[in-house]
Scaffold this motif. Structure first.
Motif, PDB file in Angstrom:
ATOM      1  N   TYR A   1     -22.032  -4.345  14.211  1.00 20.49           N
ATOM      2  CA  TYR A   1     -20.617  -3.997  14.354  1.00 20.49           C
ATOM      3  C   TYR A   1     -20.060  -3.503  13.009  1.00 20.49           C
ATOM      4  CZ  TYR A   1     -15.924  -4.341  16.378  1.00 20.49           C
ATOM      5  OH  TYR A   1     -14.678  -4.050  16.865  1.00 20.49           O
ATOM      6  N   LEU A   2     -20.440  -4.205  11.940  1.00 19.50           N
ATOM      7  CA  LEU A   2     -19.968  -3.818  10.596  1.00 19.50           C
ATOM      8  C   LEU A   2     -20.528  -2.450  10.206  1.00 19.50           C
ATOM      9  CD1 LEU A   2     -18.417  -4.580   8.047  1.00 19.50           C
ATOM     10  CD2 LEU A   2     -20.471  -5.736   7.217  1.00 19.50           C
ATOM     11  N   TYR A   3     -21.779  -2.207  10.542  1.00 10.69           N
ATOM     12  CA  TYR A   3     -22.385  -0.895  10.242  1.00 10.69           C
ATOM     13  C   TYR A   3     -21.642   0.226  10.975  1.00 10.69           C
ATOM     14  CZ  TYR A   3     -25.647   2.990  10.703  1.00 10.69           C
ATOM     15  OH  TYR A   3     -26.206   4.239  10.726  1.00 10.69           O
ATOM     16  N   SER A   4     -21.278  -0.010  12.227  1.00  4.79           N
ATOM     17  CA  SER A   4     -20.552   1.005  13.003  1.00  4.79           C
ATOM     18  C   SER A   4     -19.188   1.285  12.385  1.00  4.79           C
ATOM     19  CB  SER A   4     -20.388   0.537  14.449  1.00  4.79           C
ATOM     20  OG  SER A   4     -21.663   0.335  15.057  1.00  4.79           O
ATOM     21  N   LEU A   5     -18.480   0.234  11.950  1.00  9.45           N
ATOM     22  CA  LEU A   5     -17.159   0.420  11.332  1.00  9.45           C
ATOM     23  C   LEU A   5     -17.263   1.207  10.032  1.00  9.45           C
ATOM     24  CD1 LEU A   5     -15.383  -3.020  11.884  1.00  9.45           C
ATOM     25  CD2 LEU A   5     -14.874  -0.843  12.993  1.00  9.45           C
ATOM     26  N   LEU A   6     -18.240   0.866   9.213  1.00  4.35           N
ATOM     27  CA  LEU A   6     -18.402   1.567   7.928  1.00  4.35           C
ATOM     28  C   LEU A   6     -18.767   3.026   8.149  1.00  4.35           C
ATOM     29  CD1 LEU A   6     -20.297  -1.133   5.795  1.00  4.35           C
ATOM     30  CD2 LEU A   6     -17.867  -0.557   5.778  1.00  4.35           C
ATOM     31  N   SER A   7     -19.505   3.321   9.195  1.00  8.70           N
ATOM     32  CA  SER A   7     -19.838   4.715   9.497  1.00  8.70           C
ATOM     33  C   SER A   7     -18.590   5.486   9.914  1.00  8.70           C
ATOM     34  CB  SER A   7     -20.880   4.776  10.619  1.00  8.70           C
ATOM     35  OG  SER A   7     -22.077   4.122  10.225  1.00  8.70           O
ATOM     36  N   GLN A   8     -17.664   4.806  10.616  1.00 11.49           N
ATOM     37  CA  GLN A   8     -16.421   5.455  11.017  1.00 11.49           C
ATOM     38  C   GLN A   8     -15.484   5.686   9.828  1.00 11.49           C
ATOM     39  OE1 GLN A   8     -14.643   3.148  14.167  1.00 11.49           O
ATOM     40  NE2 GLN A   8     -16.531   3.114  15.391  1.00 11.49           N
TER      41      GLN A   8
ATOM     42  N   PHE B   1      -7.421  -3.612  10.052  1.00  6.13           N
ATOM     43  CA  PHE B   1      -7.034  -3.660   8.647  1.00  6.13           C
ATOM     44  C   PHE B   1      -7.215  -2.284   7.996  1.00  6.13           C
ATOM     45  CE2 PHE B   1      -7.923  -4.247   4.143  1.00  6.13           C
ATOM     46  CZ  PHE B   1      -6.938  -5.152   3.754  1.00  6.13           C
ATOM     47  N   ALA B   2      -8.324  -1.626   8.299  1.00  2.00           N
ATOM     48  CA  ALA B   2      -8.600  -0.311   7.710  1.00  2.00           C
ATOM     49  C   ALA B   2      -7.575   0.724   8.158  1.00  2.00           C
ATOM     50  CB  ALA B   2     -10.008   0.135   8.076  1.00  2.00           C
ATOM     51  N   ARG B   3      -7.050   0.570   9.360  1.00  2.00           N
ATOM     52  CA  ARG B   3      -6.048   1.520   9.841  1.00  2.00           C
ATOM     53  C   ARG B   3      -4.789   1.469   8.986  1.00  2.00           C
ATOM     54  NH1 ARG B   3      -1.982   1.355  13.610  1.00  2.00           N
ATOM     55  NH2 ARG B   3      -2.441  -0.828  14.114  1.00  2.00           N
ATOM     56  N   TYR B   4      -4.395   0.269   8.544  1.00  3.20           N
ATOM     57  CA  TYR B   4      -3.216   0.140   7.686  1.00  3.20           C
ATOM     58  C   TYR B   4      -3.493   0.634   6.259  1.00  3.20           C
ATOM     59  CZ  TYR B   4      -1.022  -2.684  11.321  1.00  3.20           C
ATOM     60  OH  TYR B   4      -0.465  -3.099  12.497  1.00  3.20           O
ATOM     61  N   GLY B   5      -4.729   0.492   5.825  1.00  2.00           N
ATOM     62  CA  GLY B   5      -5.057   0.923   4.459  1.00  2.00           C
ATOM     63  C   GLY B   5      -5.332   2.402   4.346  1.00  2.00           C
ATOM     64  N   ASP B   6      -5.308   3.117   5.466  1.00  2.16           N
ATOM     65  CA  ASP B   6      -5.622   4.541   5.435  1.00  2.16           C
ATOM     66  C   ASP B   6      -4.614   5.324   4.600  1.00  2.16           C
ATOM     67  OD1 ASP B   6      -7.365   6.652   6.433  1.00  2.16           O
ATOM     68  OD2 ASP B   6      -5.565   7.371   7.451  1.00  2.16           O
ATOM     69  N   VAL B   7      -3.343   4.873   4.563  1.00  2.00           N
ATOM     70  CA  VAL B   7      -2.315   5.580   3.802  1.00  2.00           C
ATOM     71  C   VAL B   7      -2.644   5.588   2.310  1.00  2.00           C
ATOM     72  CG1 VAL B   7      -0.902   3.502   3.555  1.00  2.00           C
ATOM     73  CG2 VAL B   7       0.172   5.744   3.364  1.00  2.00           C
TER      74      VAL B   7
ATOM     75  N   MET C   1       0.824  -1.212   0.000  1.00  2.00           N
ATOM     76  CA  MET C   1       0.000   0.000   0.000  1.00  2.00           C
ATOM     77  C   MET C   1       0.851   1.252   0.000  1.00  2.00           C
ATOM     78  SD  MET C   1      -3.147  -1.042   2.517  1.00  2.00           S
ATOM     79  CE  MET C   1      -4.164  -2.492   2.188  1.00  2.00           C
ATOM     80  N   TYR C   2       1.799   1.377   0.978  1.00  2.77           N
ATOM     81  CA  TYR C   2       2.558   2.618   1.015  1.00  2.77           C
ATOM     82  C   TYR C   2       3.637   2.665  -0.059  1.00  2.77           C
ATOM     83  CZ  TYR C   2       5.646  -0.137   4.162  1.00  2.77           C
ATOM     84  OH  TYR C   2       6.446  -1.106   4.726  1.00  2.77           O
ATOM     85  N   VAL C   3       4.121   1.487  -0.515  1.00  2.17           N
ATOM     86  CA  VAL C   3       5.052   1.485  -1.658  1.00  2.17           C
ATOM     87  C   VAL C   3       4.323   1.958  -2.910  1.00  2.17           C
ATOM     88  CG1 VAL C   3       6.441   0.021  -3.169  1.00  2.17           C
ATOM     89  CG2 VAL C   3       6.550  -0.290  -0.690  1.00  2.17           C
ATOM     90  N   LEU C   4       3.083   1.532  -3.065  1.00  2.00           N
ATOM     91  CA  LEU C   4       2.271   1.964  -4.215  1.00  2.00           C
ATOM     92  C   LEU C   4       2.084   3.481  -4.194  1.00  2.00           C
ATOM     93  CD1 LEU C   4       0.674   0.586  -6.568  1.00  2.00           C
ATOM     94  CD2 LEU C   4      -1.349   0.793  -5.151  1.00  2.00           C
ATOM     95  N   VAL C   5       1.856   4.035  -3.020  1.00  2.00           N
ATOM     96  CA  VAL C   5       1.671   5.483  -2.892  1.00  2.00           C
ATOM     97  C   VAL C   5       2.950   6.214  -3.267  1.00  2.00           C
ATOM     98  CG1 VAL C   5       1.221   7.359  -1.276  1.00  2.00           C
ATOM     99  CG2 VAL C   5      -0.136   5.264  -1.173  1.00  2.00           C
ATOM    100  N   ARG C   6       4.088   5.766  -2.732  1.00  2.00           N
ATOM    101  CA  ARG C   6       5.362   6.435  -3.002  1.00  2.00           C
ATOM    102  C   ARG C   6       5.718   6.372  -4.491  1.00  2.00           C
ATOM    103  NH1 ARG C   6       6.808  10.131   0.621  1.00  2.00           N
ATOM    104  NH2 ARG C   6       6.468   9.353   2.736  1.00  2.00           N
ATOM    105  N   LEU C   7       5.554   5.191  -5.083  1.00  2.00           N
ATOM    106  CA  LEU C   7       5.884   5.043  -6.504  1.00  2.00           C
ATOM    107  C   LEU C   7       4.982   5.916  -7.372  1.00  2.00           C
ATOM    108  CD1 LEU C   7       6.542   1.206  -6.790  1.00  2.00           C
ATOM    109  CD2 LEU C   7       8.184   3.030  -7.204  1.00  2.00           C
ATOM    110  N   ASN C   8       3.711   5.991  -7.000  1.00  2.00           N
ATOM    111  CA  ASN C   8       2.783   6.819  -7.784  1.00  2.00           C
ATOM    112  C   ASN C   8       3.195   8.288  -7.743  1.00  2.00           C
ATOM    113  OD1 ASN C   8       0.041   7.020  -9.205  1.00  2.00           O
ATOM    114  ND2 ASN C   8      -0.187   8.467  -7.539  1.00  2.00           N
ATOM    115  N   GLN C   9       3.649   8.751  -6.567  1.00  2.00           N
ATOM    116  CA  GLN C   9       4.097  10.138  -6.451  1.00  2.00           C
ATOM    117  C   GLN C   9       5.309  10.402  -7.337  1.00  2.00           C
ATOM    118  OE1 GLN C   9       4.799  10.501  -2.260  1.00  2.00           O
ATOM    119  NE2 GLN C   9       2.617  10.790  -1.745  1.00  2.00           N
TER     120      GLN C   9
END
Length: 845
Positions: A686-693, A633-639, A566-574
Motif C-alpha cells: 500500500y505504501l509503495y502504491s502511494l509513493l508511486s502516486q 495527509f499528502a493531499r493537504y501537503g500538495d500546496v 503549509m499554505y500560510v508558509l507559501v503565501r508568506l514566502n511569496q
C-alpha cells in the motif's frame, strides 16, 4: 718563425694600424692537432691598447678567431718553473689551456706578456705563477743612468719596443737615396762616408744660418720690449677704469637688491589680496539672507523658497574650506560665531514648524478605497504630499544640526506611528472577525489529524471552502500591507535622506564607528548595510505593532486548521520575495520563520504519532492507520510541494516514510490473529502504491525499499503458509535425494527396497486429483482469512501460491524421470489440472 711574424704583421695587423709584439704557435691541451697563433698586439695610435688575440690559419690565410683586452687577464699559470715546459694557462673569462710548439716561443710570449702588464696595468695586475723568476724581473736604472736589461731580453731583437714599420713615404725617400748611391749595397763604407759628409755640410749650413739671423733677432727683441712697455701702460689705464667702475658696481648692486625686495613685497601683497578676497567671498552672507534667517516664514511657498535659498547660502559659507592659519584670524572667528547664531535661530524655526505639522498629521484619517468586506488599509499620501515641500529644509537640518534632526525623526515616528498602529489594528481586527465568523459555521468537532490515529478518529473539521476563505483573507491582508509600507518607506528615505549616511559639502560619510571618512574610502557593502539598518529602524518605529498583529491574526487560523502552516508558509514566502520594502520583507521573513517552526512542530508530532500508533484489535489487521492516512495527509501537503518551499516538506516526508518503514516491521508482531508477514506485505504494498502516486523524486529510494520489503514479505508468507501440500511425496523424494547424495546412482535408487517403484506408486496413489483440489481449497480459505479487503492482495497471493505449487510439481516430475526412467510412473494430476483447481477455487469465492 720570423717569416710567420712578418706575414701576420703585414696581412692581419698593419691594415688595422696595429703592431705585433709577440707571437706563439700553440695548440689546445689534449687537442694539439687544432693549432693556432696567440699574439700580443699593440695599437699604434694613442691611447695605447694591448690585446691578446688568437689567430687561426685556414688555407694559407690568417683570420682572427677571438681577442681579449689585457685588462681582462686575471692569472697566468706557467704550470712549472722549469724553462723547458711547453704548457701554460691563461685565466680570462674562463681558463684557457695551451701547449706551445716549442719552449722558446713560450718563453718569449710569457716575458712579453709580463712586461706589457707591468707597463700598462697600474692596479689589479694579473697574477703570474709557476714561471721562472728570471722572466719576471723588471728593468732597473743604474747609477750611470744606463738601463741594465736582463740577459734574456736580448734573445730576440723582435722583442724591442722601438720596432716600428716604416711608412710608404719613408720607403720612397730611402729608395731614392739608395738610387743616388748605387754603390751603397756593394760598398757600404763609401756609402757611410757620403752620408757623413752630407751631414757635416748640413750642420755647417745650420750654423751659418743662425749667425746670419743675429741682427734680426736683436731687432725682434727690441720690438718685444717696446710691446711690453705699451702693455704696462694699458694695464695702468685699465686699473684706473676699474677703480672708477667699482663705485658704480656697488651702487648697481644696491639698486638691484632694492628692486628685488620691492618685487617680492609686491607679489606678497597681491597674494594676500587674493587670499583676502577669497575669504571675504566664501564668508560673505548677503543681507537679504540674514534677514530671512532671522525671521523665516515657512507657512507659504514663497517663504519656503526664500528660506531654502538662505539656508543653503549659510551652509555653503559655514562649510567653506579655509586654510587652518586663516581660521585663527579674529575676523574669521567673529564671522563664524555670527553664522552659528543664524544657524541656531533658523534651525529652531524649522523644528517648530515641522513639529507642529508632524503632530497635526498624526490625526490624519487617511484615504481608503471602498470595500465591501472592510479589509482596506487607509493611505496617507496627502500627508506625504504636504510634507514633501519641506524635504530640503529637513536635509539642511540633517547636515547642520544633527541633534535637531534626530529629534524631528522621533516626533515623526511617534506621531505617524500611532496613526499606523490604529490603522493596522483595525485591519487585523476585521480580518480576525472574518476568520472567526467563518469557523463558527463549521461543525464544532475537535480537529484530530494525526497519522498515527485510527482512520475513524482521523478527522479535520475544516472544509475546503473554509480553507480557501482563510487563505484568501490572509492574502488580502498581506496585499494591503505592501503598498502602504512601500509608500511610507520611499517617503522616509527621500524626506529624511536615509540613503545618505551624513551628507555635507565636504563629501564625507559618518562610519559605523562615528568617525568621518571620505565617501570613496568607506567600503560599499558597509555603507549599504548601515543604510538598510537605518531604514529598518525607522520603519520599525512607525510599524511597531505590525509583527505582533500579524502573528495574532494567524493564531485563530492555526487553531481552526492544523494544516494552515503549509499554505500560510507559501503565501508568506511569496510576499517575502515580492515585497519591495526591505522592512516589510524582513517582517514577513520573521513571520515566515515562525511558520516554519510551526510546520516543524506539526510534522514532528506526526512522526511521534506514527511511533506511538496502537494496532486495532479486530479480526484482521489490514492497513495500519498511518499508512492509510498518508494519502489524505499528502493531499493537504500538495500546496506546499507546488511552491518554492517544497524542500521544507520534502525533508519531513523523508523522515515520515523512513519512520513508517521501520514501524511497519515493529507493529507487524503486535496483532494476535494476523500473521506478521501479511501485515508487512499489505502495508508495504500500500505504501509503495502511494509513493508511486506522489511522484516525488526525493522519495525514490524509500519507494524502492518499500517494494523490496513487500516482495520479501510476500515470499516469506507463501513459503510459510503454502508449505508442501504433497507432504508424503516430498518426504519420499527427500529420502531419494539423500541416497543419491550418499553415492547411489540416480538410476539405481529404484533397486532400494524402501524406494522401489512399488513404494513410489503407493505414495502417489495417496494424492489423487480430488484430494489435491480439496487441500488447495482449504489453503484458499486460510489465505482469505488472513488477508484484508483494503489490502487487495488476495489474487496476488493466490497467484504466487499457484506458481509455488507448479514449481514443486515440476521438481517432483524431474526426480521421477531421473530416478525411475522408463517406469511410466507419473502423478495422477497434471499442471493443467493444477491451473484448473486454482482457477475454479478463486472463481467460486
Amino acid at each position: 718563425m720570423t717569416t710567420i711574424r712578418h706575414t701576420l704583421q703585414q696581412e692581419v695587423f698593419q691594415p688595422n694600424e696595429e703592431r705585433l709584439l709577440a707571437t706563439c704557435h700553440v695548440g689546445k691541451l689534449f687537442k694539439k692537432k687544432k693549432s693556432s697563433f696567440l699574439c700580443i698586439v699593440s695599437s699604434t695610435t694613442l691611447p695605447i691598447n694591448i690585446t691578446i688575440m688568437q689567430i687561426k690559419q685556414t688555407d694559407k690565410t690568417y683570420k682572427k678567431k677571438r681577442s681579449w683586452s689585457l685588462t681582462e687577464l686575471k692569472v697566468v699559470d706557467g704550470k712549472t718553473e722549469a724553462m723547458d715546459g711547453n704548457e701554460f694557462d691563461l685565466h680570462i673569462d674562463k681558463v684557457y689551456r695551451w701547449a706551445a710548439s716549442n719552449t722558446q716561443e713560450r718563453q718569449i710570449f710569457l716575458i712579453t706578456l709580463f712586461k706589457q702588464c707591468c707597463k700598462h696595468i697600474l692596479n689589479n695586475r694579473p697574477i703570474f705563477k709557476n714561471i721562472p723568476k728570471a722572466w719576471t724581473v723588471e728593468d732597473v736604472l743604474t747609477p750611470e743612468n744606463k738601463y741594465v736589461t736582463s740577459p734574456l731580453m736580448t734573445l730576440d731583437t723582435d722583442l724591442s719596443e722601438d720596432f716600428q714599420a716604416i711608412t710608404d713615404k719613408e720607403q720612397e725617400d730611402l729608395n731614392r737615396l739608395m738610387t743616388d748611391c748605387e754603390f751603397a749595397i756593394s760598398n757600404a763604407e763609401a756609402f757611410m762616408e757620403v752620408l757623413a759628409r752630407d751631414l757635416s755640410l748640413l750642420d755647417g749650413e745650420n750654423v751659418q744660418s743662425v749667425l746670419a739671423s743675429e741682427s734680426q733677432v736683436e731687432t725682434l727683441m727690441d720690438q718685444l720690449e717696446t710691446a711690453i712697455n705699451e702693455a704696462d701702460k694699458i694695464e695702468e689705464r685699465l686699473d684706473s677704469y676699474d677703480e672708477i667702475l667699482k663705485h658704480v658696481r656697488d651702487a648697481m648692486e644696491k639698486m638691484e637688491k632694492k628692486n628685488s625686495m620691492i618685487s617680492i613685497a609686491n607679489k606678497n601683497n597681491l597674494h594676500l589680496l587674493k587670499e583676502l578676497e577669497m575669504v571675504v567671498k566664501q564668508l560673505d552672507l548677503p543681507r537679504k539672507h540674514q534677514d530671512i534667517l532671522d525671521d523665516a516664514d515657512l507657512t507659504n511657498n514663497q517663504g519656503l523658497k526664500s528660506a531654502i535659498e538662505a539656508g543653503n547660502a549659510l551652509r555653503d559659507a559655514m562649510n567653506s574650506q579655509l586654510d587652518p592659519a586663516l581660521l585663527r584670524m579674529a575676523a574669521v572667528q567673529e564671522q563664524k560665531k555670527r553664522f552659528e547664531k543664524y544657524k541656531d535661530k533658523f534651525s529652531r524655526s524649522i523644528c517648530r514648524q515641522l513639529n507642529n505639522l508632524f503632530i497635526h498629521y498624526g490625526n490624519d484619517k487617511g484615504e481608503s478605497e471602498k470595500s465591501t468586506d472592510g479589509l482596506v488599509l487607509p493611505q496617507h499620501s496627502s500627508v506625504h504630499k504636504e510634507l514633501i515641500m519641506y524635504s530640503e529644509l529637513m536635509h539642511w537640518i540633517k547636515v547642520m544640526d544633527r541633534k535637531a534632526y534626530d529629534g524631528l525623526r522621533k516626533v515623526y515616528t511617534d506621531s505617524l506611528g500611532k496613526l499606523y498602529d490604529r490603522d493596522i489594528r483595525n485591519l487585523f481586527e476585521i480580518g480576525k472577525e472574518k476568520i472567526i465568523s467563518t469557523s463558527q459555521v463549521a461543525t464544532p468537532i475537535k480537529t484530530s489529524a494525526l497519522l498515527g490515529l485510527d482512520r475513524e478518529q482521523w478527522t479535520i473539521d475544516t472544509t475546503a471552502n473554509e480553507r480557501y476563505h482563510y487563505e484568501a483573507t490572509l492574502e488580502q491582508v498581506l496585499s494591503q500591507l505592501e503598498p502602504i509600507c512601500l509608500q511610507e518607506q520611499q517617503f522616509c528615505v527621500s524626506f529624511f535622506q536615509l540613503d545618505i549616511l551624513s551628507p555635507s559639502s565636504k563629501n564625507t560619510l559618518t562610519t559605523l564607528d562615528g568617525i568621518e571618512a571620505d565617501a570613496a574610502v568607506v567600503p560599499h557593502r558597509k555603507v549599504e548595510k548601515q543604510i538598510n539598518e537605518d531604514v529598518r529602524n525607522m520603519m520599525g518605529c512607525l510599524f511597531s505593532s505590525l509583527e505582533e498583529e500579524l502573528l495574532s491574526f494567524i493564531a485563530p487560523i492555526e487553531k481552526q486548521d492544523v494544516f494552515c502552516c503549509m499554505y500560510v508558509l507559501v503565501r508568506l514566502n511569496q510576499h517575502v520575495m515580492s515585497a519591495q520594502s526591505s522592512f516589510l520583507s524582513n517582517t514577513f521573513a520573521s513571520i515566515l520563520v515562525h511558520m516554519k517552526r510551526s510546520l516543524d512542530r506539526f510534522m514532528q508530532t506526526q512522526v511521534d504519532s506514527i511511533k506511538e500508533c496502537r494496532i486495532p484489535r479486530r479480526s484482521k489487521c489490514g492497513i495500519l492507520p498511518y499508512v492509510l492516512n498518508l494519502e489524505e495527509f499528502a493531499r493537504y501537503g500538495d500546496v506546499l510541494l507546488k511552491s518554492d518551499r517544497r524542500a521544507d516538506l520534502e525533508k519531513w516526508y523523508i523522515r515520515l516514510i523512513d519512520t513508517m518503514l521501520e514501524c511497519i516491521a515493529a507493529h507487524s508482531v503486535d496483532h494476535h490473529k494476523t500473521p506478521p508477514q501479511v501485515i508487512k506485505m499489505e502495508n508495504y504494498h500500500y505504501l509503495y502504491s502511494l509513493l508511486s502516486q506522489l511522484k516525488m523524486p526525493v522519495l525514490d529510494s524509500q519507494r524502492k525499499e518499500a517494494k523490496q520489503k513487500y516482495n520479501d514479505a510476500l515470499a516469506a508468507y507463501v513459503t510459510q503458509y503454502f508449505g508442501r501440500p504433497l507432504e508424503k511425496l516430498n518426504i519420499f523424494f527427500d529420502g531419494v535425494q539423500n541416497r543419491v547424495a550418499s553415492g547411489v546412482k540416480a538410476s539405481e535408487v529404484s533397486y532400494q527396497l524402501a524406494f522401489s517403484k512399488q513404494e513410489l506408486r503407493k505414495v502417489i496413489n495417496q494424492y489423487p486429483g480430488s484430494a489435491v483440489k480439496k487441500g488447495i481449497e482449504s489453503l484458499y480459505k486460510k489465505v482469505e482469512k488472513h488477508l484484508s479487503e483494503e489490502g487487495n492482495l488476495l489474487q496476488v497471493v493466490w497467484r504466487a501460491m499457484q506458481e509455488e505449487f507448479i514449481r514443486q510439481y515440476k521438481m517432483l516430475e524431474d526426480l521421477i524421470q531421473q530416478c525411475y526412467p522408463g517406469s511410466l510412473i507419473t502423478l495422477e494430476f497434471t499442471i493443467t489440472d493444477i491451473l484448473n483447481f486454482f482457477s475454479e477455487i478463486a472463481r467460486s469465492h
